[in-house]
Design a protein around this motif. Sequence first.
Motif, PDB file in Angstrom:
ATOM      1  N   PRO A   1      -7.763   7.259  -2.393  1.00  0.00           N
ATOM      2  CA  PRO A   1      -6.408   6.917  -2.856  1.00  0.00           C
ATOM      3  C   PRO A   1      -5.396   8.042  -2.724  1.00  0.00           C
ATOM      4  CG  PRO A   1      -7.887   7.250  -4.716  1.00  0.00           C
ATOM      5  CD  PRO A   1      -8.737   7.247  -3.476  1.00  0.00           C
ATOM      6  N   HIS A   2      -5.867   9.255  -2.436  1.00  0.00           N
ATOM      7  CA  HIS A   2      -4.932  10.364  -2.229  1.00  0.00           C
ATOM      8  C   HIS A   2      -4.288  10.295  -0.850  1.00  0.00           C
ATOM      9  CE1 HIS A   2      -7.421  12.013  -5.547  1.00  0.00           C
ATOM     10  NE2 HIS A   2      -6.252  12.469  -5.953  1.00  0.00           N
ATOM     11  N   ILE A   3      -4.735   9.329  -0.041  1.00  0.00           N
ATOM     12  CA  ILE A   3      -4.152   9.125   1.293  1.00  0.00           C
ATOM     13  C   ILE A   3      -3.356   7.824   1.312  1.00  0.00           C
ATOM     14  CG2 ILE A   3      -4.628   8.960   3.763  1.00  0.00           C
ATOM     15  CD1 ILE A   3      -5.396  11.639   2.336  1.00  0.00           C
ATOM     16  N   LEU A   4      -4.042   6.730   1.020  1.00  0.00           N
ATOM     17  CA  LEU A   4      -3.415   5.415   0.912  1.00  0.00           C
ATOM     18  C   LEU A   4      -3.942   4.762  -0.359  1.00  0.00           C
ATOM     19  CD1 LEU A   4      -3.939   4.091   4.566  1.00  0.00           C
ATOM     20  CD2 LEU A   4      -1.808   5.011   3.634  1.00  0.00           C
ATOM     21  N   TYR A   5      -3.045   4.119  -1.122  1.00  0.00           N
ATOM     22  CA  TYR A   5      -3.520   3.474  -2.350  1.00  0.00           C
ATOM     23  C   TYR A   5      -2.770   2.184  -2.626  1.00  0.00           C
ATOM     24  CZ  TYR A   5      -5.114   2.858  -7.155  1.00  0.00           C
ATOM     25  OH  TYR A   5      -5.676   2.359  -8.306  1.00  0.00           O
ATOM     26  N   ALA A   6      -3.532   1.112  -2.834  1.00  0.00           N
ATOM     27  CA  ALA A   6      -2.967  -0.176  -3.231  1.00  0.00           C
ATOM     28  C   ALA A   6      -3.246  -0.344  -4.718  1.00  0.00           C
ATOM     29  CB  ALA A   6      -3.600  -1.312  -2.431  1.00  0.00           C
TER      30      ALA A   6
ATOM     31  N   VAL B   1       0.868  -1.166   0.000  1.00  0.00           N
ATOM     32  CA  VAL B   1       0.000   0.000   0.000  1.00  0.00           C
ATOM     33  C   VAL B   1       0.907   1.219   0.000  1.00  0.00           C
ATOM     34  CG1 VAL B   1      -1.679   1.348   1.318  1.00  0.00           C
ATOM     35  CG2 VAL B   1      -1.903  -1.143   1.206  1.00  0.00           C
ATOM     36  N   GLN B   2       0.635   2.161  -0.892  1.00  0.00           N
ATOM     37  CA  GLN B   2       1.442   3.368  -0.984  1.00  0.00           C
ATOM     38  C   GLN B   2       0.779   4.491  -0.195  1.00  0.00           C
ATOM     39  OE1 GLN B   2       2.944   3.718  -5.343  1.00  0.00           O
ATOM     40  NE2 GLN B   2       1.010   2.603  -5.451  1.00  0.00           N
ATOM     41  N   SER B   3       1.546   5.135   0.638  1.00  0.00           N
ATOM     42  CA  SER B   3       1.011   6.287   1.362  1.00  0.00           C
ATOM     43  C   SER B   3       1.464   7.545   0.637  1.00  0.00           C
ATOM     44  CB  SER B   3       1.517   6.302   2.811  1.00  0.00           C
ATOM     45  OG  SER B   3       2.915   6.466   2.855  1.00  0.00           O
ATOM     46  N   MET B   4       0.535   8.469   0.484  1.00  0.00           N
ATOM     47  CA  MET B   4       0.857   9.725  -0.189  1.00  0.00           C
ATOM     48  C   MET B   4       1.481  10.657   0.862  1.00  0.00           C
ATOM     49  SD  MET B   4      -0.113   9.117  -3.259  1.00  0.00           S
ATOM     50  CE  MET B   4      -0.384  10.665  -4.104  1.00  0.00           C
TER      51      MET B   4
ATOM     52  N   ASP C   1      -1.819   0.969  -9.059  1.00  0.00           N
ATOM     53  CA  ASP C   1      -0.964   1.736  -9.956  1.00  0.00           C
ATOM     54  C   ASP C   1      -1.398   3.200  -9.938  1.00  0.00           C
ATOM     55  OD1 ASP C   1       0.504   2.845 -11.984  1.00  0.00           O
ATOM     56  OD2 ASP C   1      -0.211   1.489 -13.558  1.00  0.00           O
ATOM     57  N   LYS C   2      -0.538   4.071  -9.455  1.00  0.00           N
ATOM     58  CA  LYS C   2      -0.883   5.496  -9.354  1.00  0.00           C
ATOM     59  C   LYS C   2      -1.124   6.126 -10.720  1.00  0.00           C
ATOM     60  CE  LYS C   2       2.627   7.079  -6.967  1.00  0.00           C
ATOM     61  NZ  LYS C   2       3.479   5.877  -6.888  1.00  0.00           N
ATOM     62  N   GLU C   3      -0.579   5.496 -11.783  1.00  0.00           N
ATOM     63  CA  GLU C   3      -0.763   6.032 -13.127  1.00  0.00           C
ATOM     64  C   GLU C   3      -2.131   5.672 -13.702  1.00  0.00           C
ATOM     65  OE1 GLU C   3       1.546   7.960 -14.465  1.00  0.00           O
ATOM     66  OE2 GLU C   3       2.788   7.699 -12.683  1.00  0.00           O
ATOM     67  N   CYS C   4      -2.814   4.736 -13.063  1.00  0.00           N
ATOM     68  CA  CYS C   4      -4.098   4.272 -13.601  1.00  0.00           C
ATOM     69  C   CYS C   4      -5.045   3.951 -12.445  1.00  0.00           C
ATOM     70  CB  CYS C   4      -3.870   3.040 -14.484  1.00  0.00           C
ATOM     71  SG  CYS C   4      -5.322   2.483 -15.371  1.00  0.00           S
ATOM     72  N   VAL C   5      -5.549   4.985 -11.796  1.00  0.00           N
ATOM     73  CA  VAL C   5      -6.421   4.801 -10.638  1.00  0.00           C
ATOM     74  C   VAL C   5      -7.784   4.269 -11.091  1.00  0.00           C
ATOM     75  CG1 VAL C   5      -7.563   5.957  -8.707  1.00  0.00           C
ATOM     76  CG2 VAL C   5      -5.263   6.650  -9.395  1.00  0.00           C
ATOM     77  N   ASN C   6      -8.265   3.263 -10.363  1.00  0.00           N
ATOM     78  CA  ASN C   6      -9.563   2.649 -10.634  1.00  0.00           C
ATOM     79  C   ASN C   6     -10.622   3.727 -10.888  1.00  0.00           C
ATOM     80  OD1 ASN C   6     -12.251   1.532  -9.925  1.00  0.00           O
ATOM     81  ND2 ASN C   6     -11.081  -0.306  -9.467  1.00  0.00           N
TER      82      ASN C   6
ATOM     83  N   LEU D   1     -12.371  11.296   3.232  1.00  0.00           N
ATOM     84  CA  LEU D   1     -11.237  10.375   3.184  1.00  0.00           C
ATOM     85  C   LEU D   1     -11.650   8.907   3.146  1.00  0.00           C
ATOM     86  CD1 LEU D   1      -8.900  12.205   5.715  1.00  0.00           C
ATOM     87  CD2 LEU D   1      -9.027  12.444   3.235  1.00  0.00           C
ATOM     88  N   ILE D   2     -12.937   8.662   3.372  1.00  0.00           N
ATOM     89  CA  ILE D   2     -13.496   7.306   3.327  1.00  0.00           C
ATOM     90  C   ILE D   2     -14.821   7.386   2.566  1.00  0.00           C
ATOM     91  CG2 ILE D   2     -14.644   5.511   4.716  1.00  0.00           C
ATOM     92  CD1 ILE D   2     -11.705   5.223   4.962  1.00  0.00           C
ATOM     93  N   PHE D   3     -15.129   6.336   1.823  1.00  0.00           N
ATOM     94  CA  PHE D   3     -16.428   6.259   1.130  1.00  0.00           C
ATOM     95  C   PHE D   3     -17.145   4.994   1.594  1.00  0.00           C
ATOM     96  CE2 PHE D   3     -19.322   4.967  -2.213  1.00  0.00           C
ATOM     97  CZ  PHE D   3     -19.925   6.161  -2.592  1.00  0.00           C
ATOM     98  N   LYS D   4     -18.410   5.144   1.969  1.00  0.00           N
ATOM     99  CA  LYS D   4     -19.234   4.010   2.392  1.00  0.00           C
ATOM    100  C   LYS D   4     -20.238   3.686   1.287  1.00  0.00           C
ATOM    101  CE  LYS D   4     -21.145   4.159   6.478  1.00  0.00           C
ATOM    102  NZ  LYS D   4     -21.803   4.678   7.703  1.00  0.00           N
ATOM    103  N   GLY D   5     -20.189   2.443   0.830  1.00  0.00           N
ATOM    104  CA  GLY D   5     -21.149   2.011  -0.181  1.00  0.00           C
ATOM    105  C   GLY D   5     -21.963   0.853   0.366  1.00  0.00           C
TER     106      GLY D   5
END
Length: 205
Positions: free
Chosen positions: A169-174, A69-72, A176-181, A147-151
């Motif tokens: 994902p601007h906080i923590l992202y697991a 997981v990448q932290s920004m 590819d930063k080049e192709c965000v879901n 910072l969180i989304f509830k679905g």
Amino acid sequence: MKKNIVDFKEVEKKARLREIEEDNLKYVLDHGGVSQDQIESAIALLSKATGKDHYIGTKRAPQSRVRFVQSMQENLQYLYEKEYLTGREKIFFMDITPYIAFSSNCIVIDIKAKNPVPANISEIAKLIGSARQNTSTVINSLVKKGLIFKGESGVEGNNAKAYAIFVNPHILYAGDKECVNEALQVMFHKAMKMPILKDLPDKLF
């Protein structure tokens, strides 16, 4: 006196042949002494024998299977400076890091599962060793902060609504930063226009 006539076409042809020879030599050296013609012939023979198209690929390194997981970092630093996060919220992000699924950025029960199952609030509380009420309070606070989304994902055992929880994902992202879901981009599109968040140093979308 005999004049020397330069055949530019012949010179160009020889230069081109030298380039091809150099390219072929480089290819042979790069592929362990096997020429490109030999490789192409082998692939063609294999395709003819199996009736399927084949290609040469590189075996994935063991490191490519490592989950992360990448932290920004600059964004987190910015939020800390603005005192945007409480101490409990900072701890929550640290606690959920091992449960963020690749690409979806959803908090799941098992990140190694072929089809990871979203963890509802009760399950997240168990995963991080916290009381359900405390976990719910932190999540709701982070939802309001973008910072969180509830679905909604169904119903829990007590007939209460169950939610899938996604991390901005601007906080923590697991992934590819080049192709965000794309689904994540939709979820947090409005949030990224909120005060504080709209001025984050690093933007993924």
